[in-house]
Design a protein around this motif. Structure first.
Motif, PDB file in Angstrom:
ATOM      1  N   ALA A  71      19.371 -90.102 -86.060  1.00 19.48           N
ATOM      2  CA  ALA A  71      20.565 -89.513 -85.463  1.00 19.48           C
ATOM      3  C   ALA A  71      20.206 -88.634 -84.277  1.00 19.48           C
ATOM      4  CB  ALA A  71      21.321 -88.694 -86.516  1.00 19.48           C
ATOM      5  N   PHE A  72      21.024 -88.721 -83.225  1.00 18.51           N
ATOM      6  CA  PHE A  72      20.900 -87.867 -82.037  1.00 18.51           C
ATOM      7  C   PHE A  72      22.168 -87.037 -81.899  1.00 18.51           C
ATOM      8  CE2 PHE A  72      17.492 -90.684 -81.112  1.00 18.51           C
ATOM      9  CZ  PHE A  72      16.692 -90.072 -80.145  1.00 18.51           C
ATOM     10  N   GLU A  73      22.002 -85.774 -81.551  1.00 18.83           N
ATOM     11  CA  GLU A  73      23.152 -84.901 -81.341  1.00 18.83           C
ATOM     12  C   GLU A  73      23.938 -85.332 -80.105  1.00 18.83           C
ATOM     13  OE1 GLU A  73      21.075 -81.181 -81.151  1.00 18.83           O
ATOM     14  OE2 GLU A  73      21.363 -80.802 -83.304  1.00 18.83           O
ATOM     15  N   LYS A  74      25.106 -84.757 -79.921  1.00 23.73           N
ATOM     16  CA  LYS A  74      25.971 -85.084 -78.796  1.00 23.73           C
ATOM     17  C   LYS A  74      25.211 -84.935 -77.480  1.00 23.73           C
ATOM     18  CE  LYS A  74      30.382 -83.821 -76.631  1.00 23.73           C
ATOM     19  NZ  LYS A  74      31.557 -82.905 -76.703  1.00 23.73           N
ATOM     20  N   ALA A  75      25.335 -85.927 -76.597  1.00 26.66           N
ATOM     21  CA  ALA A  75      24.638 -85.899 -75.312  1.00 26.66           C
ATOM     22  C   ALA A  75      25.137 -84.741 -74.463  1.00 26.66           C
ATOM     23  CB  ALA A  75      24.833 -87.225 -74.578  1.00 26.66           C
ATOM     24  N   PHE A  76      24.220 -84.188 -73.644  1.00 24.72           N
ATOM     25  CA  PHE A  76      24.552 -83.063 -72.775  1.00 24.72           C
ATOM     26  C   PHE A  76      24.205 -83.417 -71.336  1.00 24.72           C
ATOM     27  CE2 PHE A  76      20.259 -82.617 -74.419  1.00 24.72           C
ATOM     28  CZ  PHE A  76      19.503 -82.368 -73.279  1.00 24.72           C
ATOM     29  N   PRO A  77      24.943 -82.899 -70.365  1.00 24.46           N
ATOM     30  CA  PRO A  77      24.632 -83.201 -68.966  1.00 24.46           C
ATOM     31  C   PRO A  77      23.351 -82.512 -68.531  1.00 24.46           C
ATOM     32  CG  PRO A  77      26.427 -81.606 -69.109  1.00 24.46           C
ATOM     33  CD  PRO A  77      26.161 -82.069 -70.513  1.00 24.46           C
ATOM     34  N   THR A  78      22.535 -83.219 -67.764  1.00 21.19           N
ATOM     35  CA  THR A  78      21.273 -82.648 -67.289  1.00 21.19           C
ATOM     36  C   THR A  78      21.416 -81.997 -65.919  1.00 21.19           C
ATOM     37  OG1 THR A  78      20.609 -84.728 -66.238  1.00 21.19           O
ATOM     38  CG2 THR A  78      19.987 -84.412 -68.543  1.00 21.19           C
ATOM     39  N   GLY A  79      22.576 -82.194 -65.280  1.00 19.00           N
ATOM     40  CA  GLY A  79      22.787 -81.616 -63.961  1.00 19.00           C
ATOM     41  C   GLY A  79      22.431 -82.543 -62.832  1.00 19.00           C
ATOM     42  N   SER A  80      21.954 -83.745 -63.149  1.00 18.14           N
ATOM     43  CA  SER A  80      21.563 -84.697 -62.108  1.00 18.14           C
ATOM     44  C   SER A  80      22.373 -85.992 -62.197  1.00 18.14           C
ATOM     45  CB  SER A  80      20.068 -85.002 -62.224  1.00 18.14           C
ATOM     46  OG  SER A  80      19.772 -85.525 -63.507  1.00 18.14           O
ATOM     47  N   GLY A  81      23.539 -85.917 -62.829  1.00 21.40           N
ATOM     48  CA  GLY A  81      24.372 -87.100 -62.966  1.00 21.40           C
ATOM     49  C   GLY A  81      24.054 -87.937 -64.177  1.00 21.40           C
ATOM     50  N   THR A  82      23.037 -87.548 -64.941  1.00 21.76           N
ATOM     51  CA  THR A  82      22.691 -88.260 -66.165  1.00 21.76           C
ATOM     52  C   THR A  82      22.819 -87.294 -67.344  1.00 21.76           C
ATOM     53  OG1 THR A  82      20.349 -87.724 -65.899  1.00 21.76           O
ATOM     54  CG2 THR A  82      21.114 -89.796 -64.944  1.00 21.76           C
ATOM     55  N   GLY A 109      21.247 -86.017 -71.427  1.00 20.44           N
ATOM     56  CA  GLY A 109      20.123 -85.931 -72.343  1.00 20.44           C
ATOM     57  C   GLY A 109      20.640 -85.872 -73.766  1.00 20.44           C
ATOM     58  N   ALA A 110      19.774 -86.199 -74.731  1.00 19.84           N
ATOM     59  CA  ALA A 110      20.154 -86.155 -76.146  1.00 19.84           C
ATOM     60  C   ALA A 110      18.928 -85.792 -76.974  1.00 19.84           C
ATOM     61  CB  ALA A 110      20.737 -87.491 -76.602  1.00 19.84           C
ATOM     62  N   VAL A 111      19.184 -85.089 -78.087  1.00 11.38           N
ATOM     63  CA  VAL A 111      18.112 -84.581 -78.946  1.00 11.38           C
ATOM     64  C   VAL A 111      18.296 -85.107 -80.363  1.00 11.38           C
ATOM     65  CG1 VAL A 111      17.040 -82.517 -79.929  1.00 11.38           C
ATOM     66  CG2 VAL A 111      17.896 -82.477 -77.576  1.00 11.38           C
ATOM     67  N   SER A 112      17.204 -85.593 -80.946  1.00 11.43           N
ATOM     68  CA  SER A 112      17.176 -85.902 -82.371  1.00 11.43           C
ATOM     69  C   SER A 112      16.457 -84.747 -83.057  1.00 11.43           C
ATOM     70  CB  SER A 112      16.440 -87.214 -82.644  1.00 11.43           C
ATOM     71  OG  SER A 112      16.349 -87.444 -84.044  1.00 11.43           O
ATOM     72  N   HIS A 128      24.539 -93.508 -70.083  1.00 10.28           N
ATOM     73  CA  HIS A 128      23.785 -92.889 -68.997  1.00 10.28           C
ATOM     74  C   HIS A 128      22.914 -91.735 -69.498  1.00 10.28           C
ATOM     75  CE1 HIS A 128      26.197 -95.263 -66.215  1.00 10.28           C
ATOM     76  NE2 HIS A 128      27.275 -94.825 -66.843  1.00 10.28           N
ATOM     77  N   THR A 129      22.403 -91.885 -70.712  1.00 12.21           N
ATOM     78  CA  THR A 129      21.501 -90.882 -71.275  1.00 12.21           C
ATOM     79  C   THR A 129      20.069 -91.313 -71.034  1.00 12.21           C
ATOM     80  OG1 THR A 129      23.128 -90.360 -72.983  1.00 12.21           O
ATOM     81  CG2 THR A 129      20.876 -89.627 -73.360  1.00 12.21           C
ATOM     82  N   GLN A 130      19.334 -90.506 -70.243  1.00 15.54           N
ATOM     83  CA  GLN A 130      17.955 -90.855 -69.885  1.00 15.54           C
ATOM     84  C   GLN A 130      16.926 -89.913 -70.484  1.00 15.54           C
ATOM     85  OE1 GLN A 130      17.392 -91.323 -65.690  1.00 15.54           O
ATOM     86  NE2 GLN A 130      18.727 -93.090 -65.527  1.00 15.54           N
ATOM     87  N   LEU A 131      17.261 -88.639 -70.597  1.00 10.59           N
ATOM     88  CA  LEU A 131      16.307 -87.671 -71.137  1.00 10.59           C
ATOM     89  C   LEU A 131      16.480 -87.595 -72.653  1.00 10.59           C
ATOM     90  CD1 LEU A 131      14.217 -85.390 -70.855  1.00 10.59           C
ATOM     91  CD2 LEU A 131      16.134 -83.806 -70.541  1.00 10.59           C
TER      92      LEU A 131
END
Length: 360
Positions: free
Chosen positions: A70-81, A83-86, A117-120
């Motif tokens: 499971a990954f938590e809700k994605a967050f904006p990285t400030g560069s148009g993409t 990130g998400a954390v497990s 669009h989650t890259q990080l």
């Protein structure tokens, strides 16, 4: 093996919570300093939020659930993409082929995250879950930091530094020793900014403005003296590792500062030993620390005196660090996998060694 992967739903909450608790107990076999039980209510609450707002998958074999990721809700990285954390409690496996199960889960969940669009990506893995950690490494993740823990009842095996005495500083004394404390902080930052670490340390600049951190009522400072000269210090603070944040018998250790002329003489170990004994007498049973795996000085110090409990790995899309292939070696019992897996980073200009004129 034939695995079916499906999205998590609320019907999986009890199962996922149980698997996450089992993962903690499995790690405790190798890291006895961990608390007897993980906080079940906290894990259940956080997994509930992930099922509602995040991204999760369950692996099924022959009609039986054998793992989840499971990954938590994605967050904006400030560069148009995004990130998400497990989180550390964000996976669990009931299968002997742990790496294969989690690998299949990650493949499916990564496709869903990329479509958003989650890259990080950041994943947290128990330190002795070696096959799972290796799977992430081979999927182009790089280890970023380690969370380690020690039992305060375990004595530190170290030779005392001759002529050095230790004591805790009061907040009033901090103001008296402010120039020496700032000088130690300057030296630590300069050391981290050059080879072999290459931390940019932007978040710690200007150093003079960081002195107020030491005045926090929750932070305690233990100091080393040679006569009346302050030559080193270590601080403790409330636990900021989410899974163990509500543990009343735990504290976090933070930075260690030692004058260059006193390094290699056992001052750092003496500081930790002194702080350990003071806090143990006050009822603290566990000392946790988070340190960057790229820093060989931190690894060398904390790996000797703490037991690794968890690793965080990062994957930064097309800009992810490149890893050099390395033969997989057998890991002896009780030895951290960090001793065998070394990510090789491709340095970019912001992390290159600063010009001497830029040093503090």
């Amino acid at each position: 093996m034939l695995l079916q992967i499906r999205p998590m739903d609320m019907g999986d909450l009890d199962l996922a919570t149980a698997m996450a608790l089992e993962a903690h107990q499995l790690e405790k076999r190798s890291c006895s300093a961990l608390p007897e039980k993980a906080p079940a209510a906290y894990i259940r609450r956080r997994l509930h939020a992930i099922i509602e707002n995040g991204t999760g998958r369950v692996a099924i074999e022959a009609g039986i659930p054998v793992g989840f990721l499971a990954f938590e809700k994605a967050f904006p990285t400030g560069s148009g993409t995004y990130g998400a954390v497990s989180p550390l409690f964000g996976y669990g496996i009931r299968h002997e082929k742990r790496d294969i199960v989690l690998g299949r889960l990650f493949q499916d969940i990564a496709a869903a995250l990329c479509a958003q669009h989650t890259q990080l990506l950041r994943v947290n893995v128990y330190a002795h879950d070696a096959s799972v950690l290796w799977m992430y490494i081979m999927t182009a993740f790089a280890m970023d930091q380690t969370e380690a823990v020690r039992d305060t009842s375990t004595p530190l095996q170290q030779q005392p530094a001759p002529g050095i005495r230790y004591r805790e500083l009061s907040k009033e004394e901090l103001l008296h020793y402010k120039p020496a404390i700032i000088a130690l902080y300057h030296d630590l930052i300069n050391r981290l900014r050059v080879s072999p670490v290459f931390y940019h340390c932007r978040n710690f600049l200007p150093v003079d403005n960081r002195f107020h951190d030491f005045l926090s009522p929750d932070l305690r400072l233990f100091a080393a003296f040679d006569g009346e000269r302050l030559v080193g210090m270590i601080d403790s603070e409330p636990v900021d590792i989410p899974l163990y944040k509500d543990d009343p018998e735990a504290l976090c250790m933070s930075d260690v500062f030692v004058e260059p002329a006193y390094r290699g003489r056992g001052v750092s170990a003496g500081l930790l030993s002194f702080a350990n004994d003071v806090l143990r007498k006050e009822g603290i049973q566990r000392l946790l620390v988070t340190h960057g795996t790229i820093n060989p000085h931190a690894r060398g110090f904390w790996d000797k005196l703490h037991a690794d409990a968890a690793n965080r790995c990062i994957h930064a899309g097309k800009d992810r660090p490149h890893l050099k292939s390395r033969r997989r070696e057998r890991i002896p019992p009780g030895v951290s996998v960090l001793s065998f897996i070394v990510p090789h980073l491709r340095l970019s200009p912001p992390f290159c060694q600063p010009h001497p004129s830029e040093l503090l």
